[in-house]
Design an enzyme around this catalytic site. Sequence first.
Site, PDB file in Angstrom:
ATOM      1  N   TYR A  47     -31.018 -20.425  27.877  1.00  0.00           N
ATOM      2  CA  TYR A  47     -29.848 -19.827  27.231  1.00  0.00           C
ATOM      3  C   TYR A  47     -28.667 -20.793  27.314  1.00  0.00           C
ATOM      4  O   TYR A  47     -27.983 -21.050  26.321  1.00  0.00           O
ATOM      5  CB  TYR A  47     -29.512 -18.499  27.905  1.00  0.00           C
ATOM      6  CG  TYR A  47     -28.258 -17.845  27.387  1.00  0.00           C
ATOM      7  CD1 TYR A  47     -28.311 -17.007  26.273  1.00  0.00           C
ATOM      8  CD2 TYR A  47     -27.033 -18.047  28.005  1.00  0.00           C
ATOM      9  CE1 TYR A  47     -27.161 -16.401  25.792  1.00  0.00           C
ATOM     10  CE2 TYR A  47     -25.884 -17.438  27.525  1.00  0.00           C
ATOM     11  CZ  TYR A  47     -25.950 -16.611  26.427  1.00  0.00           C
ATOM     12  OH  TYR A  47     -24.808 -16.019  25.950  1.00  0.00           O
ATOM     13  N   SER A  56     -20.699 -19.956  24.193  1.00  0.00           N
ATOM     14  CA  SER A  56     -20.510 -19.247  25.457  1.00  0.00           C
ATOM     15  C   SER A  56     -19.927 -20.197  26.493  1.00  0.00           C
ATOM     16  O   SER A  56     -20.084 -21.419  26.384  1.00  0.00           O
ATOM     17  CB  SER A  56     -21.845 -18.694  25.961  1.00  0.00           C
ATOM     18  OG  SER A  56     -21.719 -18.178  27.267  1.00  0.00           O
ATOM     19  N   ASP A  61     -34.592 -11.742  10.532  1.00  0.00           N
ATOM     20  CA  ASP A  61     -34.757 -12.464  11.791  1.00  0.00           C
ATOM     21  C   ASP A  61     -34.237 -13.880  11.590  1.00  0.00           C
ATOM     22  O   ASP A  61     -34.832 -14.671  10.858  1.00  0.00           O
ATOM     23  CB  ASP A  61     -36.241 -12.478  12.178  1.00  0.00           C
ATOM     24  CG  ASP A  61     -36.504 -13.176  13.506  1.00  0.00           C
ATOM     25  OD1 ASP A  61     -35.565 -13.769  14.074  1.00  0.00           O
ATOM     26  OD2 ASP A  61     -37.664 -13.141  13.970  1.00  0.00           O
ATOM     27  N   ALA A 107     -28.707 -23.991  27.685  1.00  0.00           N
ATOM     28  CA  ALA A 107     -28.975 -25.161  26.848  1.00  0.00           C
ATOM     29  C   ALA A 107     -28.743 -24.860  25.370  1.00  0.00           C
ATOM     30  O   ALA A 107     -28.194 -25.686  24.624  1.00  0.00           O
ATOM     31  CB  ALA A 107     -30.410 -25.642  27.063  1.00  0.00           C
ATOM     32  N   SER A 108     -29.140 -23.668  24.930  1.00  0.00           N
ATOM     33  CA  SER A 108     -28.967 -23.307  23.521  1.00  0.00           C
ATOM     34  C   SER A 108     -27.494 -23.200  23.154  1.00  0.00           C
ATOM     35  O   SER A 108     -27.071 -23.606  22.061  1.00  0.00           O
ATOM     36  CB  SER A 108     -29.688 -21.987  23.221  1.00  0.00           C
ATOM     37  OG  SER A 108     -29.055 -20.885  23.861  1.00  0.00           O
TER      38      SER A 108
END
Length: 257
Positions: A197, A184, A105, A199-200
């Site tokens: 999402y 992305s 993970d 922001a990441s």
Amino acid sequence: MELINDFLNLTAPFFTFFGLCFFLPPFIFFKFLQSIFSTIFCENLNGKVVLITGASSGIGERLAYEYASKGACLALTALRKNRLEEVAEIAREVGSPNVVTVHADVSKPDDCRRIVDETISHFGRLDHLVNNAGITKISMFENFEEITRTRSVMDTNFWGSVYTTRAALPYLRQSNGKIVVMSSSAAWLTAPRMSFYNASKAALLNFFETLRIELGGDVHITIVTPGYTQFELAQGKYFSAEGELVVDQDVRDVSQS
């Protein structure tokens, strides 16, 4: 102030249009020549060691097959052990001479260090690190009842790449290797209901642009910002505002990678 705004509203579109007409053709021609140059002088991946996170599906899976077809040795990691083994088997059939899988993970720092340690223990070197692992939560911001449950998005999408990169960096320096970062188009073309999402992915983009400057030519960095891509999360699987994995049949077959 209103007069200035009116002036800009009249003149800005005009100058923007002609600016694009002037600069866009040379830029497209430059990118065309760059693509030809990259094709002719592409890197020989035969025998190179490539570590790919989030390799059990989607872009990570396809990258594994692409690297395998060029003779690269692979270290594949993801949460789903059974699916990861299936991808590894196909990669061997496609052409990879050696594939190792690590069930881990990436949101956990210890797991990220273990991923790199097991890769080095097995292969003795590392040439490419592909930071691909990612998850999303789909909901309007105001609908998140417990905001702390969104931490998993940043922990996986951003910190997972940071942790793994930090552990891998000494070995990538030794091989004059490469880091591939799967950001992305959401980093700069935002969509509603995917605030965390987006922001990441923006954090990934800015972090690795900064790291590119810090590392200079010792380690090369490629940041990928794909648009809408067909993959598993797009086929109805996502993390809800409550942090649960949801299968929604109404979600169509396109989503942001």
